[in-house]
Write a protein that holds these residues in place. Structure first.
Motif, short mmCIF file in Angstrom:
data_model
loop_
_atom_site.label_atom_id
_atom_site.label_comp_id
_atom_site.label_asym_id
_atom_site.label_seq_id
_atom_site.Cartn_x
_atom_site.Cartn_y
_atom_site.Cartn_z
N CYS A 1 -31.70 78.72 30.78
CA CYS A 1 -32.80 77.89 31.27
C CYS A 1 -32.96 78.16 32.76
O CYS A 1 -32.11 78.79 33.39
CB CYS A 1 -32.50 76.41 31.02
N ARG A 2 -34.07 77.70 33.31
CA ARG A 2 -34.30 77.85 34.75
C ARG A 2 -33.65 76.68 35.46
O ARG A 2 -34.05 75.52 35.27
CB ARG A 2 -35.79 77.92 35.06
N CYS A 3 -32.66 76.95 36.27
CA CYS A 3 -31.90 75.91 36.95
C CYS A 3 -32.76 75.26 38.04
O CYS A 3 -33.41 75.97 38.82
CB CYS A 3 -30.62 76.48 37.54
N SER A 4 -32.75 73.95 38.10
CA SER A 4 -33.52 73.24 39.13
C SER A 4 -32.85 73.30 40.48
O SER A 4 -33.49 72.96 41.48
CB SER A 4 -33.68 71.76 38.71
N CYS A 5 -31.60 73.74 40.52
CA CYS A 5 -30.87 73.80 41.79
C CYS A 5 -30.99 75.17 42.46
O CYS A 5 -31.43 75.27 43.59
CB CYS A 5 -29.41 73.43 41.56
N CYS A 6 -30.61 76.22 41.72
CA CYS A 6 -30.66 77.57 42.31
C CYS A 6 -31.93 78.31 41.96
O CYS A 6 -32.24 79.33 42.58
CB CYS A 6 -29.44 78.37 41.85
N GLY A 7 -32.66 77.85 40.96
CA GLY A 7 -33.92 78.47 40.60
C GLY A 7 -33.82 79.72 39.74
O GLY A 7 -34.84 80.30 39.37
N SER A 8 -32.62 80.15 39.36
CA SER A 8 -32.44 81.35 38.56
C SER A 8 -32.34 81.01 37.09
O SER A 8 -32.14 79.86 36.70
CB SER A 8 -31.16 82.08 39.02
N GLN A 9 -32.48 82.03 36.24
CA GLN A 9 -32.39 81.87 34.79
C GLN A 9 -30.93 82.05 34.38
O GLN A 9 -30.41 83.16 34.34
CB GLN A 9 -33.28 82.92 34.10
N GLN A 10 -30.27 80.93 34.11
CA GLN A 10 -28.85 80.95 33.81
C GLN A 10 -28.58 80.15 32.54
O GLN A 10 -29.47 79.53 31.97
CB GLN A 10 -28.05 80.35 34.98
N ALA A 11 -27.30 80.20 32.10
CA ALA A 11 -26.89 79.46 30.91
C ALA A 11 -26.99 77.96 31.17
O ALA A 11 -26.54 77.46 32.19
CB ALA A 11 -25.46 79.83 30.52
N PHE A 12 -27.59 77.28 30.21
CA PHE A 12 -27.82 75.84 30.35
C PHE A 12 -26.50 75.07 30.30
O PHE A 12 -25.64 75.34 29.46
CB PHE A 12 -28.74 75.38 29.22
N ARG A 13 -26.34 74.08 31.20
CA ARG A 13 -25.15 73.24 31.20
C ARG A 13 -25.48 71.77 30.96
O ARG A 13 -24.84 71.12 30.15
CB ARG A 13 -24.42 73.38 32.55
N ALA A 14 -26.46 71.23 31.66
CA ALA A 14 -26.79 69.81 31.50
C ALA A 14 -28.20 69.58 31.99
O ALA A 14 -28.76 70.36 32.77
CB ALA A 14 -25.80 68.94 32.27
N ALA A 15 -28.79 68.48 31.49
CA ALA A 15 -30.12 68.04 31.92
C ALA A 15 -30.00 66.59 32.37
O ALA A 15 -29.63 65.72 31.59
CB ALA A 15 -31.13 68.16 30.78
N VAL A 16 -30.32 66.34 33.65
CA VAL A 16 -30.20 65.00 34.24
C VAL A 16 -31.48 64.70 35.00
O VAL A 16 -31.94 65.54 35.80
CB VAL A 16 -28.98 64.90 35.17
N ALA A 17 -32.07 63.53 34.76
CA ALA A 17 -33.26 63.06 35.48
C ALA A 17 -34.40 64.05 35.39
O ALA A 17 -35.15 64.27 36.34
CB ALA A 17 -32.92 62.77 36.94
N GLY A 18 -34.53 64.71 34.22
CA GLY A 18 -35.63 65.65 34.01
C GLY A 18 -35.41 67.02 34.60
O GLY A 18 -36.32 67.85 34.58
#
Length: 836
Positions: free
Chosen positions: A115-132
């Protein structure tokens, strides 16, 4: 019915699976389906689709999956276990994927999707979804050590009164795992404002943290149900808000498929999906069977592995020795150290109505017990007030309603603490109960001198008023939270609730000099200006808007020696709203304040209400300060007044009602009389001070304008009574105001015009038509200058009223003359005008 369903399911499986004996299949089905309703639902599913036994579909019922898995372990080969909807392997399916189910491995693989990480912005393996927001594994691991500090930072911002060490202890004790801490930190950073304002929106972990902060002394209001507002355990979620169990059941109430009634308790689901209430489920044939012990066909209370038991035999099994009375028999919690018989489990007390020791059915607000027989009493005539009322108490053969019982000496007893003879509640009089509540609120000996004086004033107040104050849960909670703070000021009180919620507490504290007086309407206007400026997109125009508001409106209110009135605040807010409308309209049309032309201003002026001429002050100020070009706004000519009001008969009838309504307070009757006789506005009446009413012998004058107005004798009596009765309602009692003739809810402020108009309408007088009639009558009798000096009406308005009355009379004369001319033409012999 359960035995029949198990036999039928066994027969269906035996037809497909021939490698196992019937007795073994029956044992497996009977061990897994221990209740009747699941057995009936599984039987209905197999009768509808017999291929469920061999298709291996993941949508099969979970009970059938357990049966097939157990049969496979015993050597079955024909029936097929369900396979994963993703990988197609026969595994334990514990995860729901829509209508299908999947295994743990596929669920884990699904979580490892990129998924696209909201923190680093890269396409990485999904770990968790918090606050959208989605987070990858590396960012999640990097943020884990910072979770504690991030939570502490957010709490320190919203609860600055707690020490950092206390916050760290709460986080360490209440927030367990590292994943939970990071999740809570991200949620607080995203939703802290809304969650602290409305705790019902928060998560479970936030609720635990919130309660721990309150227990540590944080000035936070208690968590309340997001639907009913009661302070209770918030165990469920309904419509996105945490709620109590009652609201959750009420929100999920549905119609019973048997009796058709809407209820929150649907106890059973039929094979066809129909849900039944407890009464309808009890009436079903399968709820009755032959009891294993007594051998009689009765309603089943308990299904043991050995067989069914009726209620009587089940009660015989649950026998023990009561821990209270020592008798041996049926007990609740039999076999434990809390065993108690049925009689001892019910509270017993003296019934206040029949005066007998009986089981308590309910209690009154005073805490007195009522037995079940008296709770069902019909409405009869009260012995004191002689009105048909519900019986609240019975003494010496007489029945009393609740108000009469409290006042009647037959209900008086000696207080157990002060021995005062009065009506008691839980063996204490009102004064002792009020002292207990005040001591619990303020403590035994407050260290602050202001709080000590406040506590002494509450102890000296009327006990009934004190107890009524503690019934106002919100106000007492705010006051209790404020008293826990180390520093009490207006800012601390603002953080505990909205201005309306804190109004009563603020007035009480200002009244007793705990807080200094503050112009609340001016503060509210300043906050509104700051919020309104944020809505303006252009920063230059937003800055100009704030500067104009401070120069024109706030400056004049700050230098005024009188508090801001409701009309002043509303008028300035309306003018500033029109300015925002102009700036918004200019931006939508592709212009700005600096590029507005005269034609565009005229278009804006013509496309809206007539009051848009009020933007002229802003445009003149903007031109002088270099924000806009020279622009002018003309005011449209005001339309003529319409002299339509009450008839004279109706006016004098209402005036007679004002003088005869002795149960209405004198100041309300005085206001109605001033409106009916002189057309005084409600806001002008509320601004009357005590010094504006003067007594000179038998003559009473009131100063509404520049000259005192002599009141008629009847109205003067009302004015004298109004000057004597000027008590204002506060927390813990009433207070006498020394300034205003109509004191308001806040010290230093008069009653609002809306509140006075509401009370005048309740008297039967409509302010607007009554004022129109009164001003029209005065304009026909007095010159405009005299009306202005006596009533305080603006000279321009008084002149307009005089012109309107003169124009009305002129039109009336013209119509009369036109009618007379028509009559003379129709009847030449009749040359005289009709008499008026």
């Amino acid at each position: 019915m359960r035995e029949h369903a198990i036999e039928a399911i066994t027969a269906l499986i035996t037809e497909v699976e021939t490698t196992l004996p019937v007795e073994e299949i029956h044992g497996v089905v009977d061990a897994i389906l221990i209740k009747g309703p699941p057995a009936l639902r599984l039987l209905a599913a197999l009768e509808h689709d017999r291929d469920l036994l061999t298709c291996g579909s993941s949508s099969m019922p979970q009970a059938l999956e357990r049966i097939i898995t157990e049969l496979h372990g015993r050597g079955a080969t024909t029936v097929r276990r369900p396979v994963c909807s993703r990988c197609g392997r026969a595994r334990r399916l514990r995860n729901r994927d829509g209508d299908m189910r999947s295994c743990d491995g596929c669920k884990a693989q699904q979580r490892r999707m990129k998924c696209r990480c909201s923190c680093c912005g890269s396409q990485q393996a999904f770990r968790a979804a918090v606050a959208g927001n989605n987070y990858c594994r590396s960012c999640w691991r990097r943020m884990l050590p910072t979770a504690h500090a991030r939570i502490a930072a957010v709490i320190g911002t919203w609860v600055p009164t707690l020490a950092p060490t206390v916050i760290d202890e709460i986080i360490g004790a209440r927030v367990g795992s590292a994943r939970g801490r990071l999740t809570l930190a991200l949620e607080l950073e995203a939703y802290a404002r809304s969650w602290f304002d409305d705790p019902a929106l928060g998560s479970v972990q936030f609720g635990i943290l919130y309660d721990a902060l309150r227990a540590a002394g944080a000035p936070l209001p208690g968590r309340r149900c997001g639907h009913c507002g009661t302070e209770d355990r918030l165990t469920d979620v309904l419509d996105g808000r945490r709620c109590c169990s009652k609201c959750y059941r009420r929100g999920h109430a549905s119609r019973c498929g048997g009796c058709g009634q809407t209820t929150t308790h649907l106890e059973r689901v039929q094979p066809d999906g129909t849900r039944l209430c407890q009464s309808c489920a009890t009436a079903l044939p399968d709820e009755q069977a032959i009891c294993l012990t007594c051998g009689k066909h009765r309603r089943i209370a308990y299904r043991a592995p050995e067989g069914a038991l009726c209620d009587l035999c089940r009660r015989r099994q649950l026998t023990d020795t009561c821990t209270r009375c020592g008798r041996h028999g049926y007990c609740r919690f039999a076999g434990s150290d809390r065993a108690i018989c049925e009689a001892c489990s019910k509270p017993i007390d003296l019934c206040m109505r029949c005066e007998r020791i009986r089981i308590v059915s309910r209690r009154t607000r005073d805490g007195d017990a009522i037995c079940p027989t008296c709770a069902e009493q019909a409405i009869i005539q009260c012995a004191d007030c002689q009105r048909p009322r519900r019986v609240h108490a019975r003494k010496n053969g007489n029945d009393y309603c609740a108000p009469c019982w409290i006042k009647n000496p037959v209900s008086f007893r000696d207080c157990q603490r002060c021995t005062r003879h009065a009506h008691l509640t839980r063996s204490l009089c009102q004064r002792c109960r009020a002292q207990d509540k005040i001591t619990a609120l303020f403590g035994e000996a407050p260290h602050d001198d202001r709080i000590r004086l406040l506590r002494n004033a509450c102890l000296a107040a009327d006990p009934a008023a004190v107890l009524n104050t503690f019934d106002r849960k919100k106000s007492t909670e705010i006051l209790r939270a404020l008293l826990r703070m180390q520093h009490i000021d207006h800012a601390a009180l603002d953080r505990l609730g909205s201005p309306n919620r804190t109004l009563a507490v603020r007035a009480f504290l200002v009244e007793h000099a705990v807080l200094p007086p503050r112009d609340e309407r001016l503060v509210a206007l300043e906050k509104w200006i700051a919020k309104a400026a944020v809505t303006i997109a252009d920063p230059v125009e937003s800055k100009a808007f704030v500067q104009f508001a401070r120069w024109r409106h706030l400056r004049s209110l700050r230098i005024s020696h009188r508090p801001t009135t409701l009309g002043q605040a509303a008028s300035r807010r309306r003018e500033l709203t029109l300015v925002i409308d102009l700036l918004t309209w200019a931006r939508e049309t592709g212009e700005s304040l600096a590029t507005l032309s005269q034609s565009e201003v005229d278009c804006f002026r013509a496309a809206g209400p007539t009051e848009r001429y009020r933007i002229k002050h802003f445009l003149a100020w903007a031109r002088r300060n270099g924000y806009a070009q020279p622009l002018t706004v003309t005011r449209a000519r005001r339309s003529d007044l319409i002299v339509v009001g009450l008839s004279e008969d109706e006016r004098w009838r209402q005036l007679n009602t004002v003088f005869t309504a002795e149960t209405v307070p004198a100041r309300i009757r005085l206001a109605a009389a001033l409106i009916l006789l002189y057309g005084i506005r409600c806001h002008a009446i509320t601004e009357l001070q005590l010094t504006d009413v003067t007594h000179r012998g038998d003559l009473v004058h009131v100063k509404l304008g520049t000259e005192p107005l002599l009141l008629p004798k009847e109205v003067g009596v009302l004015a004298q009574s109004a000057t004597r009765d000027r008590q204002a309602v506060r927390l813990f009692g009433k207070t006498s105001d020394l300034q205003w003739l109509y004191p308001g809810a806040s010290p230093g402020y008069p009653m609002t015009a809306d509140a006075l108009a509401k009370r005048v309408r309740a008297l039967g007088v409509s302010p607007s038509p009554a004022r129109t009639t009164a001003l029209a009558s005065l304009a026909m009798q007095l010159p405009a200058a005299i009306i202005s000096r006596l009533t305080g009406l603006n000279i321009t308005a008084a002149t307009r009223w005089a012109d309107a009355v003169a124009a009305s009379n002129a039109r009336y004369g013209a119509l009369r003359l036109r009618g007379a001319h028509a009559n003379s033409v129709a009847s030449p012999s009749n040359s005289k005008l009709p008499k008026r």
